[in-house]
Write an enzyme that holds these catalytic residues in place. Sequence first.
Site, PDB file in Angstrom:
ATOM      1  N   HIS A  24      30.177  39.644  46.925  1.00 24.92           N
ATOM      2  CA  HIS A  24      29.141  39.734  47.878  1.00 24.92           C
ATOM      3  C   HIS A  24      27.789  40.724  47.658  1.00 24.92           C
ATOM      4  CE1 HIS A  24      31.363  43.375  49.568  1.00 24.92           C
ATOM      5  NE2 HIS A  24      32.309  42.484  50.135  1.00 24.92           N
ATOM      6  N   HIS A  78      44.766  44.372  54.746  1.00 21.80           N
ATOM      7  CA  HIS A  78      43.461  44.081  54.809  1.00 21.80           C
ATOM      8  C   HIS A  78      43.320  42.602  55.081  1.00 21.80           C
ATOM      9  CE1 HIS A  78      39.182  44.413  54.808  1.00 21.80           C
ATOM     10  NE2 HIS A  78      38.907  44.486  53.426  1.00 21.80           N
ATOM     11  N   GLU A  80      40.136  40.872  54.640  1.00 21.68           N
ATOM     12  CA  GLU A  80      39.354  40.251  53.837  1.00 21.68           C
ATOM     13  C   GLU A  80      39.974  39.142  52.934  1.00 21.68           C
ATOM     14  OE1 GLU A  80      36.366  42.816  52.044  1.00 21.68           O
ATOM     15  OE2 GLU A  80      34.827  41.106  51.665  1.00 21.68           O
ATOM     16  N   ASP A  82      39.690  37.978  49.870  1.00 18.76           N
ATOM     17  CA  ASP A  82      40.136  38.465  48.445  1.00 18.76           C
ATOM     18  C   ASP A  82      41.720  38.933  48.492  1.00 18.76           C
ATOM     19  OD1 ASP A  82      38.994  40.735  49.722  1.00 18.76           O
ATOM     20  OD2 ASP A  82      38.613  41.670  48.075  1.00 18.76           O
ATOM     21  N   HIS A 144      37.738  49.188  54.136  1.00 19.23           N
ATOM     22  CA  HIS A 144      36.501  48.912  54.104  1.00 19.23           C
ATOM     23  C   HIS A 144      36.009  48.060  55.212  1.00 19.23           C
ATOM     24  CE1 HIS A 144      34.553  45.080  52.167  1.00 19.23           C
ATOM     25  NE2 HIS A 144      33.443  45.638  52.634  1.00 19.23           N
ATOM     26  N   ASP A 163      41.597  48.612  49.515  1.00 18.82           N
ATOM     27  CA  ASP A 163      40.456  48.805  48.809  1.00 18.82           C
ATOM     28  C   ASP A 163      40.039  50.196  48.435  1.00 18.82           C
ATOM     29  OD1 ASP A 163      39.323  46.059  48.966  1.00 18.82           O
ATOM     30  OD2 ASP A 163      38.178  46.446  50.910  1.00 18.82           O
ATOM     31  N   TYR A 191      32.201  50.613  42.461  1.00 14.89           N
ATOM     32  CA  TYR A 191      32.909  50.276  43.666  1.00 14.89           C
ATOM     33  C   TYR A 191      32.541  51.101  44.734  1.00 14.89           C
ATOM     34  CZ  TYR A 191      36.755  48.351  46.382  1.00 14.89           C
ATOM     35  OH  TYR A 191      37.649  47.489  47.060  1.00 14.89           O
ATOM     36  N   HIS A 222      42.313  46.454  43.843  1.00 15.50           N
ATOM     37  CA  HIS A 222      41.567  45.831  42.738  1.00 15.50           C
ATOM     38  C   HIS A 222      41.654  46.886  41.586  1.00 15.50           C
ATOM     39  CE1 HIS A 222      39.199  42.953  45.360  1.00 15.50           C
ATOM     40  NE2 HIS A 222      38.921  44.145  46.128  1.00 15.50           N
TER      41      HIS A 222
HETATM   42 FE1  FEO Z   1      37.312  44.725  51.447  1.00 15.41          FE
HETATM   43 FE2  FEO Z   1      38.797  43.954  48.565  1.00 15.41          FE
HETATM   44  O1  FEO Z   1      38.244  43.478  50.118  1.00 15.41           O
END
Ligand code: FEO
Length: 393
Positions: A24, A78, A80, A82, A144, A163, A191, A222
């Site tokens: 993003h 989470h 999101e 990903d 996040h 995250d 990050y 991640h």
């Molecule tokens: Fe807020 Fe890695 O997603």
Amino acid sequence: MKAIELKKDVYWVGGVDWRLRNFHGYLTQRGSTYNAYLIIDEKVTLIDTVKHYLYDEMLERISEIIDPSKIDYFISNHVEMDHSGSLPKIWSLVPGAPVYTSAPKGKDGLTAHYGEMNLVPVKTGDTLNIGSRTLHFVQTPMVHWPDNMLTYSAEDKILFSNDAFGQHIASCERFDTEYPYDTMMFEAKKYYANIVMPYGNQVKKALDHASKLDIEMIAPSHGLIWKEHIGEIISAYTKWSANDTDDRAVVIYDTMWGSTQKIAETLQHTFESLGVPSSLYCLQDTHISDIMTEMQESRYICVGSPTLNSNMLPTVGAFLTYLKGFSPKKRLGLAFGSYGWGGQSIPQIHEILEKAGFEMMMDDLKCKYIPSNDTLTQFAGLVSETVNRVRQG
Ligand code: FEO
């Protein structure tokens, strides 16, 4: 594609996204991973999943350990995509299995994305016994998204932090002990600056929770897993979330005929001559997410643009739009530029920086057409006076 055992019966089964270069709007030069974790206990538990296009990779890793249809519990730290993108597909192998997620935002978010599942909302302090282990949930809203939470296994002393503490790095290595430390810390900073920065207060709360836990491993969603450098990454997050900066300067600009560049170079030289480490970035050459990284620990942020058709250059506009979303605190701003007649770009930059929360360090620096040597000397003097005043407190 091997699963990696972190501790006895706790496995990394995520996916490596070698080609990812845009997250993003954030330039991810080193790719990324989406980390899913499988715990084999009386109740087999999968924590998080991967982006939808890496489902097969995750499934292959899980299958190496256990038949995926034997998973009993899912935990979604989470919403999101990903991390949840492969949840519906793997959940369909075990229809009806509970999916633990934060209350109410995780439940709301997963329902909105994927429709009805057996979602079990959990709050901070709730636990889930899976046999010889009890998993503890801690909600960390806005680190996040509103739904984020952490899962902690006290028996393994592993914090599954989602995250928080992540880095966008695609690698064969899984642990900080195997990867160049400086690169890992740089990517953790990038990050933080490009994902987490607006949520410093929420990060402080998450750190407060983490400080009460006995942690031997931080397994983010991640990048690599922190094992040897837990103290360093916690201390970096403490500094970043407090918006503490160093005596550093970043000069960011675009230029039309080289005049704004002359001012930018003068500013950078002036900071340097004052002993303030400084960087100079032209927005034609440097990605905005790399500039955000540089800004993370810098006190002085100078932004310049010439005036084009009563506006700043579009590159500077795009950078400021991105910057505004992060509203960095405790930084001093300066607007500068050259102009031909209207000169509107400079007050526009000033206004945006102020609205983003910057304290403006001095009056704008602007000059008509090409700055003379006298003008540049005058600008250097004004900046020196300001920096000396700031240093005296
Ligand atoms: Fe807020 Fe890695 O997603």
